[in-house]
Enzyme design. Structure first.
Site, PDB file in Angstrom:
ATOM      1  N   CYS A 300      90.338  19.329 -16.302  1.00  0.00           N
ATOM      2  CA  CYS A 300      90.661  18.460 -17.441  1.00  0.00           C
ATOM      3  C   CYS A 300      91.751  17.435 -17.123  1.00  0.00           C
ATOM      4  O   CYS A 300      91.588  16.234 -17.384  1.00  0.00           O
ATOM      5  CB  CYS A 300      91.032  19.304 -18.654  1.00  0.00           C
ATOM      6  SG  CYS A 300      92.573  20.239 -18.498  1.00  0.00           S
ATOM      7  N   HIS A 348      94.919  22.115 -22.147  1.00  0.00           N
ATOM      8  CA  HIS A 348      93.697  21.301 -22.057  1.00  0.00           C
ATOM      9  C   HIS A 348      93.975  19.904 -22.572  1.00  0.00           C
ATOM     10  O   HIS A 348      94.843  19.693 -23.427  1.00  0.00           O
ATOM     11  CB  HIS A 348      92.565  21.937 -22.865  1.00  0.00           C
ATOM     12  CG  HIS A 348      91.244  21.241 -22.672  1.00  0.00           C
ATOM     13  ND1 HIS A 348      90.564  21.264 -21.480  1.00  0.00           N
ATOM     14  CD2 HIS A 348      90.500  20.475 -23.525  1.00  0.00           C
ATOM     15  CE1 HIS A 348      89.451  20.564 -21.598  1.00  0.00           C
ATOM     16  NE2 HIS A 348      89.394  20.069 -22.819  1.00  0.00           N
ATOM     17  N   HIS A 360      85.962  14.659 -22.001  1.00  0.00           N
ATOM     18  CA  HIS A 360      86.804  15.647 -21.322  1.00  0.00           C
ATOM     19  C   HIS A 360      85.967  16.494 -20.379  1.00  0.00           C
ATOM     20  O   HIS A 360      84.729  16.502 -20.436  1.00  0.00           O
ATOM     21  CB  HIS A 360      87.536  16.532 -22.340  1.00  0.00           C
ATOM     22  CG  HIS A 360      86.648  17.466 -23.111  1.00  0.00           C
ATOM     23  ND1 HIS A 360      87.070  18.711 -23.553  1.00  0.00           N
ATOM     24  CD2 HIS A 360      85.360  17.356 -23.541  1.00  0.00           C
ATOM     25  CE1 HIS A 360      86.095  19.306 -24.209  1.00  0.00           C
ATOM     26  NE2 HIS A 360      85.050  18.510 -24.225  1.00  0.00           N
TER      27      HIS A 360
END
Length: 388
Positions: A300, A348, A360
């Site tokens: 990420c 994240h 993402h």
């Protein structure tokens, strides 16, 4: 000025946080609905329910991603420490060479003194000289040798001291590097452990259970998309209100110009964001691989770092540092290019593309994709940061 005529907004839409009452109500409704759909009582053999398995797998993936960010931090520290250690080792080698040269110079002077008598001229030497001129020539030579030798000794002592100091620093740096490498191994093992546990749980599911999980996930995505559309409507309404108020202010002041929209308040940011998003869209479909920074795969934070690098902006490697690399804004004020961070441990991140959606790298086994910022519920959103 437009700001003089702008009407106050409700606290839910303008505070620095991200949660609004309307969305919170929708989130609670969603949670209740999903719980009813996914709920399955434990079987007679004591096996966990499907809902429990789903939650456990999600938790394991989240823990794996958190461990991945720790791995990324350890890897970055190891890389920097290795560069520093290598540099110190090179310096030690160069100083050692200079020390050897100084030692050789001292040796050559010692040999010269030995060949010329190794003692200072005195009366006896004068008497043994063939002529007075021979004595004075020898005296001048010895004076020069003594002066140059003293300089050579000083150089040797200086180089020896510097070399010893450099060797100590290199030894300490090497020890730090060893510690960093050990931390890296531990972080790597933690990621692999969590991923292994998740895979093991999933492998135990029957085809029917996997199908039910897929249905639950589909319903969750539909709910997330609905909430994204709601956020998009809210942002559009606020932008329209901003433009209307700006137009009213222009009319009051006799000006025919209108204020820029929320998305064009900073043209330089909009230009950079456009480049960043173009790069992000080109990465869609590439696999999530923990610790990866591209170009073929990403985790990420590796993706968001690469996305903004394409726009000429350097971001730190980890989510823990990226969350501090910009200005925090509310979710209602999010603009394309902003970074959306998730979970209390900030493990994240995705890049906002507008209309409640982001790009993402979700988790192991998944691919870079567009998805609602509410993909894991509103409560999972930690903050929004404008990086440039």
């Amino acid at each position: 000025m437009a700001s003089q005529h702008r009407k106050p907004r409700s606290a839910g839409a303008r505070v620095a946080g991200i949660r609004t009452p309307a969305l919170a109500t929708a989130a609670l409704t969603s949670v209740a609905l999903l719980s009813q759909t996914a709920n399955a009582a434990p079987s007679d053999d004591g096996k966990p329910s499907l809902e429990e398995v789903e939650k456990k797998v999600d938790d394991l993936y989240r823990q794996a991603e958190s461990a991945t960010e720790k791995y990324n931090a350890a890897k970055e520290k190891t890389t920097k420490q290795r560069k520093r250690t290598d540099g110190l080792m090179d310096d030690v080698a160069q100083r050692t060479q200079k020390l050897n040269e100084a030692r050789e110079e001292l040796g050559s002077y010692a040999a010269a003194q030995y060949r010329t008598g190794a003692s200072a001229p005195d009366t006896a030497a004068f008497l043994l000289a063939d002529t007075p001129q021979d004595y004075f020539d020898q005296n001048q030579l010895m004076s020069r040798l003594t002066g140059r030798q003293k300089g050579a000794v000083d150089d040797y002592v200086t180089e020896q001291s510097a070399t010893m100091k450099q060797r100590r620093e290199a030894t300490e740096s090497l020890a730090t590097l060893t510690d960093a490498q050990n931390d890296l191994k531990i972080a790597k093992a933690a990621v692999q452990k969590k991923l292994g546990e998740a895979r093991e749980l999933l492998s135990r599911l029957t085809a029917q259970e996997k199908a039910r999980l897929a249905a639950i996930e589909k319903q969750r995505q539909e709910e997330a998309a609905r909430k994204a559309a709601e956020l998009a409507r809210q942002q559009a309404a606020e932008q329209a209100a901003d433009q209307q108020e700006s137009g009213g202010a222009s009319a009051d002041t006799g000006s025919s110009s209108t204020a820029p929209s929320a998305g064009s308040e900073d043209p330089s940011y909009a230009t950079k964001a456009e480049k960043a998003l173009a790069f992000a869209r080109a990465q869609i479909g590439k696999p999530y691989v923990w610790g990866a920074t591209g170009p073929d795969s990403y985790d990420c934070s590796g993706l968001t770092q690469a996305v903004w690098k394409a726009a000429g902006v350097t971001l730190p490697r980890t989510t823990y540092d990226q969350v501090n690399a910009g200005t925090t804004v509310s979710l209602a004020d999010a603009r394309p290019g902003d970074l959306i961070f998730f979970y209390d441990d900030v493990s994240h991140v995705g890049v906002y593309i507008g209309n409640g959606m982001m790009i993402h790298a979700p988790k192991p086994g998944a691919y870079v994709r567009e998805e609602s910022v509410f993909y894991d519920g509103e409560s999972s959103i930690h903050s929004v940061v404008r990086p440039a």
